[in-house]
Design a protein around this motif. Structure first.
Motif, short mmCIF file in Angstrom:
data_model
loop_
_atom_site.label_atom_id
_atom_site.label_comp_id
_atom_site.label_asym_id
_atom_site.label_seq_id
_atom_site.Cartn_x
_atom_site.Cartn_y
_atom_site.Cartn_z
N SER A 59 0.84 -1.20 0.00
CA SER A 59 0.00 0.00 0.00
C SER A 59 0.88 1.25 0.00
O SER A 59 1.88 1.32 0.71
N ARG A 60 0.50 2.25 -0.79
CA ARG A 60 1.28 3.49 -0.85
C ARG A 60 0.95 4.46 0.29
O ARG A 60 1.74 5.34 0.60
N ASP A 61 -0.23 4.29 0.90
CA ASP A 61 -0.63 5.21 1.97
C ASP A 61 -0.93 4.51 3.28
O ASP A 61 -1.34 5.15 4.25
N GLY A 62 -0.71 3.21 3.33
CA GLY A 62 -0.96 2.46 4.55
C GLY A 62 -2.37 1.94 4.67
O GLY A 62 -2.65 1.08 5.51
N ALA A 63 -3.27 2.44 3.82
CA ALA A 63 -4.67 1.99 3.86
C ALA A 63 -4.80 0.63 3.16
O ALA A 63 -4.04 0.33 2.23
N LEU A 64 -5.75 -0.17 3.61
CA LEU A 64 -5.97 -1.48 3.03
C LEU A 64 -6.51 -1.33 1.61
O LEU A 64 -7.50 -0.63 1.37
N GLN A 65 -5.88 -2.01 0.67
CA GLN A 65 -6.30 -1.98 -0.73
C GLN A 65 -7.24 -3.15 -1.01
O GLN A 65 -7.34 -4.09 -0.22
N PRO A 66 -7.91 -3.14 -2.17
CA PRO A 66 -8.71 -4.31 -2.56
C PRO A 66 -7.82 -5.55 -2.68
O PRO A 66 -6.64 -5.44 -3.03
N PHE A 67 -8.38 -6.70 -2.39
CA PHE A 67 -7.64 -7.94 -2.50
C PHE A 67 -7.69 -8.48 -3.92
O PHE A 67 -8.62 -8.20 -4.67
N LYS A 68 -6.67 -9.27 -4.27
CA LYS A 68 -6.65 -10.01 -5.52
C LYS A 68 -7.27 -11.39 -5.28
O LYS A 68 -7.24 -11.93 -4.18
N ARG A 69 -7.77 -11.97 -6.34
CA ARG A 69 -8.53 -13.21 -6.21
C ARG A 69 -7.65 -14.45 -6.01
O ARG A 69 -8.11 -15.49 -5.50
N GLY A 70 -6.35 -14.37 -6.36
CA GLY A 70 -5.50 -15.56 -6.38
C GLY A 70 -5.47 -16.34 -5.09
O GLY A 70 -5.53 -17.57 -5.09
N ALA A 71 -5.36 -15.65 -3.95
CA ALA A 71 -5.29 -16.33 -2.66
C ALA A 71 -6.54 -17.16 -2.41
O ALA A 71 -6.47 -18.24 -1.79
N PHE A 72 -7.65 -16.72 -2.91
CA PHE A 72 -8.92 -17.36 -2.63
C PHE A 72 -9.20 -18.50 -3.61
O PHE A 72 -9.88 -19.47 -3.27
N SER A 73 -8.64 -18.39 -4.81
CA SER A 73 -8.66 -19.53 -5.73
C SER A 73 -7.81 -20.66 -5.15
O SER A 73 -8.20 -21.83 -5.19
N LEU A 74 -6.67 -20.29 -4.58
CA LEU A 74 -5.81 -21.27 -3.92
C LEU A 74 -6.53 -21.95 -2.77
O LEU A 74 -6.50 -23.18 -2.62
N ALA A 75 -7.22 -21.15 -1.96
CA ALA A 75 -7.95 -21.70 -0.81
C ALA A 75 -9.03 -22.68 -1.26
O ALA A 75 -9.22 -23.74 -0.64
N ALA A 76 -9.72 -22.33 -2.33
CA ALA A 76 -10.79 -23.20 -2.83
C ALA A 76 -10.21 -24.52 -3.33
O ALA A 76 -10.80 -25.60 -3.10
#
Length: 233
Positions: free
Chosen positions: A150-167
């Motif tokens: 993150s460029r400002d320390g705020a939480l950014q949107p997540f990418k889907r890859g981690a959740f495809s892995l989890a599935a």
């Protein structure tokens, strides 16, 4: 500033023997020694700058369980923080650019952690498949789900890859909120300002029965809400 530069130079000098030790440990199966070397390196980095890591939620780890840890990413100090703070056999999924650093990058490229090329979909798929195999072999995996710092320390949107892995793996997700590292070293800055770091581990989220893009996106939003909540506490 001079003291910070001297400490940074010390890190560079000390990282070389740790990297060589990690490279020598690569042929050993399982990656336990490789990870132990990485944790020792991380402790040294944090000690140099007087950075203390505390962890809340260790009771969620249980025993003999493996997870896909999903966290925010605000600083280069996130890596040593999670290596020291999470008492699990984790294998970090990291961006391929880090493997280009001489010696240290070689350990990352050929070692037991998993590099991912965000600009190459086929390579990214292979990396996720390797992550699934890593979990099946008895280790946990950690992903920085925003994809970049993150460029400002705020939480950014997540990418889907981690959740495809989890599935695919059917392994519970452990949401992780990393607090305090942005103050230490924001993206784009070379000034290191030591501060305490806190990791917050939340209740594991089951992934059995998650199917299709819609299910993965719902899981992604759920985990994002949990991490965001804990960052604000």
């Amino acid at each position: 500033m001079i003291v910070t530069l001297l400490k940074a130079l010390l890190i560079a000098v000390v990282t070389v023997p740790f990297s060589i030790a990690a490279i020598l440990a690569i042929p050993l199966p399982g990656g336990r020694l490789f990870h132990a070397i990485a944790r020792t390196w991380a402790r040294f980095i944090l000690w140099i700058f007087g950075i203390k890591v505390t962890v809340r939620g260790l009771e969620h780890l249980g025993s003999n369980r493996h997870f896909i840890y999903v966290s925010n990413h605000a600083s280069m100090f996130d890596i040593p923080a999670v290596l020291v703070g999470i008492p699990d056999e984790i294998r970090i999924v990291l961006k391929k650019e880090l493997t280009k650093v001489p010696i240290w990058g070689w350990a990352l490229k050929y070692g037991h952690y998993i590099s991912i090329d965000r600009d190459n979909p086929k390579d990214a798929v292979r990396s996720l498949e390797r992550a699934v195999e890593t979990i099946r072999n008895g280790a946990s995996v950690l992903l920085f789900a925003e994809g970049t710092r993150s460029r400002d320390g705020a939480l950014q949107p997540f990418k889907r890859g981690a959740f495809s892995l989890a599935a695919k793996a059917g392994v519970p997700i452990m949401p992780v909120a990393i607090k305090g590292t942005f103050r230490i070293l924001p993206k784009g800055s070379w000034k290191i300002s030591p501060a305490d770091v806190e990791l917050v581990l939340d209740t594991p989220i089951a992934t059995h029965g998650i199917t299709g893009k819609e299910g993965e996106l719902e899981l992604m939003e759920r985990v994002h809400r949990v991490v965001e909540k804990n960052l604000k506490k």
